[in-house]
Design a protein around this motif. Structure first.
Motif, short mmCIF file in Angstrom:
data_model
loop_
_atom_site.label_atom_id
_atom_site.label_comp_id
_atom_site.label_asym_id
_atom_site.label_seq_id
_atom_site.Cartn_x
_atom_site.Cartn_y
_atom_site.Cartn_z
N TYR A 1 0.83 -1.21 0.00
CA TYR A 1 0.00 0.00 0.00
C TYR A 1 0.87 1.26 0.00
CZ TYR A 1 -3.07 3.71 1.56
OH TYR A 1 -3.73 4.90 1.66
N LYS A 2 1.88 1.28 0.83
CA LYS A 2 2.75 2.46 0.93
C LYS A 2 3.50 2.69 -0.38
CE LYS A 2 1.90 4.13 4.95
NZ LYS A 2 1.31 5.49 5.07
N GLU A 3 3.93 1.63 -1.03
CA GLU A 3 4.60 1.78 -2.32
C GLU A 3 3.64 2.32 -3.37
OE1 GLU A 3 6.16 -2.10 -3.05
OE2 GLU A 3 7.93 -1.81 -1.77
N MET A 4 2.40 1.79 -3.35
CA MET A 4 1.38 2.27 -4.28
C MET A 4 1.05 3.74 -4.02
SD MET A 4 -2.54 0.91 -4.82
CE MET A 4 -3.10 1.77 -3.35
N GLU A 5 1.01 4.12 -2.75
CA GLU A 5 0.73 5.50 -2.36
C GLU A 5 1.77 6.44 -2.96
OE1 GLU A 5 -0.99 7.24 1.78
OE2 GLU A 5 1.05 6.44 1.88
N LYS A 6 3.05 6.04 -2.92
CA LYS A 6 4.11 6.86 -3.51
C LYS A 6 3.95 6.98 -5.02
CE LYS A 6 7.63 5.78 -0.02
NZ LYS A 6 8.93 5.08 0.22
N GLU A 7 3.59 5.87 -5.66
CA GLU A 7 3.42 5.87 -7.11
C GLU A 7 2.26 6.79 -7.51
OE1 GLU A 7 2.90 1.81 -8.18
OE2 GLU A 7 4.99 1.26 -7.81
N ILE A 8 1.16 6.72 -6.76
CA ILE A 8 0.01 7.57 -7.06
C ILE A 8 0.34 9.03 -6.85
CG2 ILE A 8 -2.37 8.14 -6.39
CD1 ILE A 8 -2.71 5.17 -5.63
N ASP A 9 1.09 9.32 -5.80
CA ASP A 9 1.48 10.70 -5.54
C ASP A 9 2.35 11.24 -6.67
OD1 ASP A 9 1.43 12.90 -3.45
OD2 ASP A 9 3.59 12.70 -3.75
N SER A 10 3.26 10.41 -7.16
CA SER A 10 4.12 10.83 -8.27
C SER A 10 3.30 11.03 -9.54
CB SER A 10 5.19 9.75 -8.51
OG SER A 10 5.98 10.08 -9.64
N LEU A 11 2.38 10.11 -9.81
CA LEU A 11 1.53 10.22 -10.99
C LEU A 11 0.62 11.44 -10.91
CD1 LEU A 11 0.56 8.95 -13.67
CD2 LEU A 11 -1.06 7.58 -12.32
N SER A 12 0.07 11.68 -9.72
CA SER A 12 -0.83 12.83 -9.54
C SER A 12 -0.09 14.15 -9.74
CB SER A 12 -1.49 12.79 -8.16
OG SER A 12 -0.53 12.95 -7.13
#
Length: 462
Positions: A167-178
């Motif tokens: 989840y934390k890794e996905m959270e970072k990826e979404i933040d970067s994409l956003s």
């Protein structure tokens, strides 16, 4: 009191509290969330954060239904309660969705209760003819695995650690994409106000028909708006229903408007833009979450705003009307609400298809798109500043301009400059078309960057 006794005492205290909540609110539905962690030591930094993550998600996406919420910590770990002003069947369906779709959903027990026949009852999956919860390790019936103690405590704890890390890794990826997508939105807003000639709009060389603002007013506004657009993308990048997403971003949009007015000394530079761009950013996020093709985004927009024209109900009861509401009463104009309810058809069905592969330089391309929009759109900004006759004049001017080639011919380019001067003299400003120009720029660039064959991987791997 030993730990086990204290644990049982806190559990009984929680159950009594749940009963008390429902007895005092018999027409509401109660949701309780708690960690589904083995052993009696329920609290650590991972389990506590998991409960807080789901708690915040529920509060965010279902906020309009929640009339009461409470969160506390006891020997069972962090416990959260919500009272929903929604029937228990629909609440249970939504909570099952959270358990099954959220990456951390299996880590929690999300229980739903109602007050029926003078007692508190729990609503189970079987009551709704749903299959039992699956074990998060082997995907068999969770209850059977639990009773048979099929998996060791260490295996189960390891699942929590792995899920949390994922989840934390996905959270970072979404933040970067956003961030990446929000920068495209910022570029689109700056590109729109940088376009010249722009038929009475603000540009780098002119305030156009606007005496109260200039190019730098728009820069300050766009800079202020962009972080909110990033947040709207992240809200959209989820499994929640489009209409719930729309409810959330409307609240974000209100805060964004306040900050915009602070940044511009109460000048309305981007109010319509915030509405349109916010919807598009969330729809882009939702479309990427689904791993859809680009044009499927249009249906997401329609789903998000399917009830948007309800805004015009009971206007006769309101003391103060917005510009859009006045135009709806006077002329039947649905404005940007009608445009998004139609899935921004003018953009998806014409502008993007026609101009995404254009060889024009950026300024010429944006002028040409603006002319196309002026010819096609019922721009309520023009009507509000003037009347229907002026709108028809602008539309006719744009159609004539297209007929002589627009920016593709010298005659067309000369006419653009002539109309720029005329519209400033007449105080005409196609503000609604300007907003749609920025959205066009955003969508064209998003399609090129994320949806061609080379870049699709950027989305599908998130």
């Amino acid at each position: 009191m030993d730990f086990i006794s204290a644990f049982l005492f806190d559990r009984d205290k929680r159950v009594a509290y749940q009963e008390d909540l429902l007895k005092k609110n018999k027409d509401k539905t109660l949701v309780t969330i708690r960690i589904n962690y083995p052993g009696i030591e329920k609290s650590n930094y991972i389990t506590d954060d998991i409960v807080n993550i789901i708690y915040n998600d529920i509060l965010t996406y279902y906020g309009k239904f929640i009339v009461f919420e409470d969160k506390y910590k006891n020997k069972e770990g962090i416990i959260a309660h919500f009272l929903f002003d929604l029937d228990f069947v629909n609440v249970k369906k939504e909570m099952i969705n959270v358990e099954e779709e959220h990456i951390l959903g299996r880590c929690l027990d999300i229980d739903v209760y109602a007050y029926k026949k003078d007692k508190v009852i729990g609503i189970s999956r079987s009551d709704l003819f749903k299959k039992p919860r699956k074990c998060f390790i082997c995907d068999l019936d969770a209850k059977l695995c639990s009773r048979a103690q099929t998996h060791t405590m260490e295996e189960i704890k390891n699942y929590f650690e792995v899920a949390y890390k994922e989840y934390k890794e996905m959270e970072k990826e979404i933040d970067s994409l956003s961030y990446e997508v929000s920068q495209e939105a910022f570029k689109a807003m700056i590109s729109e106000v940088s376009t010249f000639p722009s038929f009475g709009l603000v540009s780098p060389v002119s305030s156009g028909s606007h005496k109260d603002m200039d190019y730098y007013t728009f820069l300050n506004s766009a800079i202020t708006i962009t972080p909110f657009l990033k947040e709207m993308f992240k809200i959209g990048y989820s499994y929640y229903l489009p209409e719930y997403i729309f409810d959330v971003i409307r609240n974000i949009g209100k805060e964004c408007e306040e900050k915009m007015f602070e940044a511009t000394n109460n000048i309305n530079t981007h109010k319509g833009m915030i509405f349109l761009m916010g919807i598009c950013m969330s729809a882009i996020g939702k479309n990427m979450y689904y791993k859809n093709e680009f044009y499927e985004m249009q249906e997401i927009i329609k789903s998000m705003v399917k009830n948007i024209l309800d805004d015009f109900k009971d206007l006769h009861k309101k003391e103060k009307l917005t510009h859009g509401e006045k135009l709806y009463l006077d002329y039947g104009f649905t404005g940007i609400r009608g445009q998004v309810q139609d899935g921004l058809a003018v953009l998806f069905d014409h502008i993007i298809y026609e101009y995404e592969n254009s060889k024009l330089k950026e300024n010429d391309l944006y002028i040409q798109i603006l002319i196309e929009l002026m010819a096609r759109v019922e721009d309520s900004t023009i009507v509000y500043r003037h009347d229907i006759d002026i709108l028809r004049k602008v539309q006719e001017d744009a159609k004539n301009l297209l007929s002589i080639g627009g920016v593709f011919t010298k005659e067309g380019r000369d006419k653009c400059h002539e109309l720029e001067k005329d519209y400033i003299d007449l105080n005409i400003s196609p503000g609604g078309c300007a907003d749609l120009l920025a959205i066009s720029i955003l969508l064209i660039n998003i399609k090129k960057k994320f949806y061609n064959d080379l870049n699709k991987k950027n989305i599908t791997e998130n």
